[in-house]
Design a protein around this motif. Structure first.
Motif, mmCIF file in Angstrom:
data_model
loop_
_atom_site.group_PDB
_atom_site.id
_atom_site.type_symbol
_atom_site.label_atom_id
_atom_site.label_comp_id
_atom_site.label_asym_id
_atom_site.label_seq_id
_atom_site.Cartn_x
_atom_site.Cartn_y
_atom_site.Cartn_z
ATOM 1 N N PRO A 121 0.808 -1.225 0.000
ATOM 2 C CA PRO A 121 0.000 0.000 0.000
ATOM 3 C C PRO A 121 0.841 1.276 0.000
ATOM 4 C CG PRO A 121 -0.904 -1.576 1.557
ATOM 5 C CD PRO A 121 0.392 -2.155 1.071
ATOM 6 N N SER A 122 2.007 1.220 0.700
ATOM 7 C CA SER A 122 2.819 2.434 0.811
ATOM 8 C C SER A 122 3.502 2.795 -0.510
ATOM 9 C CB SER A 122 3.877 2.260 1.900
ATOM 10 O OG SER A 122 4.756 1.204 1.541
ATOM 11 N N ASP A 123 3.487 1.864 -1.478
ATOM 12 C CA ASP A 123 4.087 2.165 -2.783
ATOM 13 C C ASP A 123 3.075 2.810 -3.731
ATOM 14 O OD1 ASP A 123 6.655 0.962 -2.212
ATOM 15 O OD2 ASP A 123 5.579 -0.953 -2.251
ATOM 16 N N LEU A 124 1.815 2.899 -3.295
ATOM 17 C CA LEU A 124 0.762 3.434 -4.163
ATOM 18 C C LEU A 124 0.356 4.832 -3.679
ATOM 19 C CD1 LEU A 124 -1.344 0.153 -4.347
ATOM 20 C CD2 LEU A 124 0.436 0.944 -5.930
ATOM 21 N N ARG A 125 -0.350 5.579 -4.536
ATOM 22 C CA ARG A 125 -0.737 6.957 -4.188
ATOM 23 C C ARG A 125 -1.985 6.968 -3.297
ATOM 24 N NH1 ARG A 125 -2.308 10.107 -7.520
ATOM 25 N NH2 ARG A 125 -1.358 12.046 -6.856
ATOM 26 N N ILE A 126 -1.932 6.206 -2.208
ATOM 27 C CA ILE A 126 -3.086 6.098 -1.314
ATOM 28 C C ILE A 126 -3.194 7.292 -0.355
ATOM 29 C CG2 ILE A 126 -4.130 4.697 0.526
ATOM 30 C CD1 ILE A 126 -3.227 2.219 -1.046
ATOM 31 N N PRO A 127 -2.067 7.779 0.223
ATOM 32 C CA PRO A 127 -2.171 8.969 1.081
ATOM 33 C C PRO A 127 -2.794 10.151 0.326
ATOM 34 C CG PRO A 127 -0.002 7.963 1.306
ATOM 35 C CD PRO A 127 -0.691 7.227 0.207
ATOM 36 N N ASN A 128 -2.413 10.348 -0.932
ATOM 37 C CA ASN A 128 -2.968 11.439 -1.739
ATOM 38 C C ASN A 128 -4.473 11.271 -1.902
ATOM 39 O OD1 ASN A 128 -0.393 10.297 -2.487
ATOM 40 N ND2 ASN A 128 -0.115 12.063 -3.844
ATOM 41 N N LEU A 129 -4.929 10.015 -2.023
ATOM 42 C CA LEU A 129 -6.366 9.760 -2.169
ATOM 43 C C LEU A 129 -7.093 10.159 -0.878
ATOM 44 C CD1 LEU A 129 -8.827 8.571 -3.655
ATOM 45 C CD2 LEU A 129 -8.150 6.316 -2.769
ATOM 46 N N LEU A 130 -6.538 9.726 0.265
ATOM 47 C CA LEU A 130 -7.148 10.064 1.557
ATOM 48 C C LEU A 130 -7.256 11.571 1.729
ATOM 49 C CD1 LEU A 130 -5.435 7.406 3.865
ATOM 50 C CD2 LEU A 130 -7.843 7.511 3.176
ATOM 51 N N LYS A 131 -6.202 12.277 1.334
ATOM 52 C CA LYS A 131 -6.184 13.736 1.441
ATOM 53 C C LYS A 131 -7.316 14.350 0.599
ATOM 54 C CE LYS A 131 -3.050 17.487 0.528
ATOM 55 N NZ LYS A 131 -2.038 17.801 -0.485
ATOM 56 N N ARG A 132 -7.511 13.809 -0.615
ATOM 57 C CA ARG A 132 -8.574 14.335 -1.474
ATOM 58 C C ARG A 132 -9.947 14.086 -0.851
ATOM 59 N NH1 ARG A 132 -7.838 12.363 -7.590
ATOM 60 N NH2 ARG A 132 -9.432 13.955 -7.972
ATOM 61 N N LEU A 133 -10.105 12.931 -0.202
ATOM 62 C CA LEU A 133 -11.409 12.579 0.359
ATOM 63 C C LEU A 133 -11.738 13.417 1.596
ATOM 64 C CD1 LEU A 133 -11.302 8.686 -0.018
ATOM 65 C CD2 LEU A 133 -12.255 10.397 -1.586
ATOM 66 N N LYS A 134 -10.686 13.903 2.278
ATOM 67 C CA LYS A 134 -10.896 14.674 3.503
ATOM 68 C C LYS A 134 -11.530 16.031 3.254
ATOM 69 C CE LYS A 134 -7.842 12.349 6.636
ATOM 70 N NZ LYS A 134 -6.428 11.946 6.720
ATOM 71 N N SER A 135 -11.492 16.509 2.018
ATOM 72 C CA SER A 135 -12.099 17.803 1.702
ATOM 73 C C SER A 135 -13.617 17.769 1.892
ATOM 74 C CB SER A 135 -11.777 18.190 0.262
ATOM 75 O OG SER A 135 -12.609 17.461 -0.630
ATOM 76 N N GLY A 136 -14.210 16.558 1.909
ATOM 77 C CA GLY A 136 -15.645 16.444 2.138
ATOM 78 C C GLY A 136 -16.486 16.634 0.892
ATOM 79 N N GLU A 137 -15.833 17.013 -0.212
ATOM 80 C CA GLU A 137 -16.538 17.284 -1.466
ATOM 81 C C GLU A 137 -16.977 15.984 -2.157
ATOM 82 O OE1 GLU A 137 -15.501 20.597 -4.981
ATOM 83 O OE2 GLU A 137 -13.940 19.252 -4.249
ATOM 84 N N VAL A 138 -16.245 14.899 -1.865
ATOM 85 C CA VAL A 138 -16.462 13.634 -2.583
ATOM 86 C C VAL A 138 -17.518 12.784 -1.887
ATOM 87 C CG1 VAL A 138 -15.374 11.513 -3.385
ATOM 88 C CG2 VAL A 138 -14.090 13.672 -3.416
ATOM 89 N N THR A 139 -18.505 12.319 -2.660
ATOM 90 C CA THR A 139 -19.576 11.493 -2.079
ATOM 91 C C THR A 139 -19.502 10.045 -2.541
ATOM 92 O OG1 THR A 139 -21.043 12.110 -3.891
ATOM 93 C CG2 THR A 139 -21.158 13.452 -1.894
#
Ligand SMILES: [Zn+2]
Ligand SMILES: [Zn+2]
Lengths: 200, 200
Positions: A121-139
């Motif tokens: 998991p740490s080799d994939l862009r997963i932290p960036n995904l979590l960051k995007r989801l934290k904005s609350g805009e994504v449903t």
């Protein structure tokens, strides 16, 4: 007895043999094709390689390949910013765009979890995904990973990780032949799988 | 909706798709491989292409590819100058060299007679072959063309043309699978076909 080609020819063959999907015989065929081809065509190929490498970068938001970051999809005001489709590779973005069924955004992981190849998991862009989801805009997050072992493992990992968030998680409908690569699906099959996506 | 990649990426894909044996999917895979690869590796590939194209020429005597003309084989004093092996393409020279069964010279025709592709005797390096044979030094011509329709047509054409000369004409022994390309023969099969060559 000459058992290798003169230096420059052998080097050309070797360079092509290192590329994915090209064996030694294929590399030899390409090399001789280029040696006999129009000089301008050959220069164009060399230029296309250096130009693409110099110009192309990865979008700081979604991880797709692009010439400007953020990429045109992330910047497009007509796209639905409430939906993110998670894919393994940039080529998968193009496959889904071709279905003309999707108007949301993307997130390119840069691969899938594969313990055999030492990709976690740490080799994939997963932290960036979590960051995007934290904005609350994504449903909604649509998981569109390859329908093979690695893709399934990644889908499972992501559903556990994203489960606690107040976001609808969906995945592409089955219908894609199992064990295949997403990029080989025809547009109709992939379009239907997208329309009939199910909640995880 | 973006239905093509950004300019430089699409151009890279298109450039590879034009090469023999690489389809659109293969070109896409190679392009993304290069975009993700080490910059030095990518530069090396571009350099290998331009260097080979700049350095490599065709030997003025035998037509083989080389960096110096005449080529190292034509210049090698240890090679038997009484025997010339006629092949279609430079890659066939390498295939025969690998058998380690042959000590003579070569003559590369640059193809085979193929009416469907509009390739006739005048498109091949046949005048250069006749010129070499006129020196009187050559006592045997081995015809080592591909064992397919075009290769057979060329062998027949050459045997009629060279028949009147006082030169032994031979051809590779049958044993090569008919309908195949000479370059795919393994070294043992090709070596035996060479040893057991028969007079035309
Ligand atoms: Zn983007
Ligand atoms: Zn030569």
């Amino acid at each position: 007895m000459a058992l290798a080609y003169d230096g420059a020819i052998q080097q050309l063959i070797d360079s092509f043999a290192r590329l994915p999907g090209i064996g030694p015989k294929g590399a030899q065929r390409i090399a001789f094709y280029l040696l006999g081809a129009d000089a301008q065509e050959v220069q164009d190929l060399a230029d296309a390689i250096t130009t693409a490498k110099a110009k192309v970068r990865f979008c700081e938001i979604c991880g797709n390949v692009c010439e400007t970051s953020p990429c045109p999809i992330c910047e497009d005001p007509r796209r639905d910013r409430a939906v993110i489709c998670v894919v393994e590779e940039p080529k998968d973005v193009m496959s889904i765009e071709r279905t003309r069924e999707y108007r949301g955004l993307y997130h390119v992981l840069g691969g899938a979890i594969n313990p055999m190849a030492n990709i976690g998991p740490s080799d994939l862009r997963i932290p960036n995904l979590l960051k995007r989801l934290k904005s609350g805009e994504v449903t909604e997050v649509i998981m569109a990973l390859d329908p093979n072992i690695e893709g399934e493992a990644t889908t499972t990992y992501l559903s556990r990780l994203l489960g606690p968030l107040e976001i609808k998680l969906t995945r592409l409908a089955s219908g894609l032949p199992v064990g295949s690569d997403l990029e080989y699906a025809d547009e109709i099959t992939l379009g239907r799988a997208l329309t009939g996506r199910s909640e995880v």
